[in-house]
Design a protein around this motif. Sequence first.
Motif, mmCIF file in Angstrom:
data_model
loop_
_atom_site.group_PDB
_atom_site.id
_atom_site.type_symbol
_atom_site.label_atom_id
_atom_site.label_comp_id
_atom_site.label_asym_id
_atom_site.label_seq_id
_atom_site.Cartn_x
_atom_site.Cartn_y
_atom_site.Cartn_z
ATOM 1 N N CYS A 75 0.790 -1.561 -0.131
ATOM 2 C CA CYS A 75 -0.219 -0.157 0.369
ATOM 3 C C CYS A 75 0.917 1.164 -0.100
ATOM 4 O O CYS A 75 0.381 2.584 -0.728
ATOM 5 C CB CYS A 75 -1.127 -0.197 1.413
ATOM 6 S SG CYS A 75 -2.551 -1.444 1.276
ATOM 7 N N ASP A 101 -10.582 7.056 -7.942
ATOM 8 C CA ASP A 101 -10.333 7.695 -6.455
ATOM 9 C C ASP A 101 -10.295 5.858 -5.363
ATOM 10 O O ASP A 101 -10.157 6.149 -4.732
ATOM 11 C CB ASP A 101 -10.652 8.731 -6.168
ATOM 12 C CG ASP A 101 -9.402 9.440 -6.813
ATOM 13 O OD1 ASP A 101 -8.822 9.750 -7.782
ATOM 14 O OD2 ASP A 101 -10.017 11.228 -6.846
ATOM 15 N N ARG A 102 -12.221 5.572 -5.913
ATOM 16 C CA ARG A 102 -12.530 4.797 -5.098
ATOM 17 C C ARG A 102 -11.906 3.231 -4.792
ATOM 18 O O ARG A 102 -12.040 2.976 -4.217
ATOM 19 C CB ARG A 102 -14.430 4.687 -5.759
ATOM 20 C CG ARG A 102 -14.818 6.047 -5.588
ATOM 21 C CD ARG A 102 -16.582 5.167 -5.896
ATOM 22 N NE ARG A 102 -17.682 5.758 -5.336
ATOM 23 C CZ ARG A 102 -18.781 5.707 -5.676
ATOM 24 N NH1 ARG A 102 -18.939 4.696 -6.398
ATOM 25 N NH2 ARG A 102 -19.481 6.672 -5.205
ATOM 26 N N SER A 103 -11.075 3.394 -6.123
ATOM 27 C CA SER A 103 -10.561 1.523 -6.089
ATOM 28 C C SER A 103 -9.179 1.818 -5.526
ATOM 29 O O SER A 103 -8.826 0.753 -4.566
ATOM 30 C CB SER A 103 -10.439 1.181 -7.467
ATOM 31 O OG SER A 103 -9.283 1.414 -8.232
ATOM 32 N N ALA A 105 -8.098 3.907 -2.671
ATOM 33 C CA ALA A 105 -8.750 4.765 -1.427
ATOM 34 C C ALA A 105 -8.223 3.752 -0.440
ATOM 35 O O ALA A 105 -7.108 4.951 0.433
ATOM 36 C CB ALA A 105 -10.073 5.662 -1.257
ATOM 37 N N LEU A 108 -4.486 3.862 -0.565
ATOM 38 C CA LEU A 108 -3.736 5.693 0.304
ATOM 39 C C LEU A 108 -3.886 5.503 1.990
ATOM 40 O O LEU A 108 -3.341 6.150 1.833
ATOM 41 C CB LEU A 108 -3.954 6.383 -1.170
ATOM 42 C CG LEU A 108 -4.166 7.074 -2.581
ATOM 43 C CD1 LEU A 108 -5.055 7.363 -2.873
ATOM 44 C CD2 LEU A 108 -3.052 6.552 -2.955
ATOM 45 N N ALA A 109 -5.019 5.140 1.931
ATOM 46 C CA ALA A 109 -5.221 5.359 3.417
ATOM 47 C C ALA A 109 -4.533 4.547 4.374
ATOM 48 O O ALA A 109 -3.872 5.134 4.944
ATOM 49 C CB ALA A 109 -6.705 4.910 3.629
#
Length: 162
Positions: A75, A101-103, A105, A108-109
């Motif tokens: 990640c 962005d949804r896939s 997110a 990225l978090a």
Amino acid sequence: MSEQSAPSPEPIRFFGTTWVAHGRGYWLRRVAVSAGALVATVVGALLMRLGVQGVFISSSGALVNTLLVGAVLVCTAVAAVRAWNVLSKGRGSLTGWMAEDRSVAPMLAIGFVGALAVYFLRSLAEAPGEAERRAGYEQALAAHARRRTPVPSGAGRRGKRR
């Protein structure tokens, strides 16, 4: 015909439009952004370590510990690569699942430390996002100059057909 004004540069977060001519305050902002990004990266890494150590302490087993470390590393790498592409080439350079962005997110978090580290590294070389904005601004200036340059007489006219 109305005269068009020259294109104006897009501001960059924390820098405004000082990036165009590296005007007053640009270098001070670069130092401040670099220092802030470095502090945020270190704090983020410490928080991530605290979270991972919590799982290690829970004695959940070697497999879970290995999977957790692997997931955090993957990640972090994905977040770093995506941040590098966005800051150097712009959002338009992202393709496939990285562009959605949804896939990404959740990745990225989890991998936010990688994105922060990339932001710090980019701020050492330039204002993060400056290369992409500068390229777009220079293209807009060149297009504006071409529109303002008068066309020589006779150019663009076709001769009569016989």
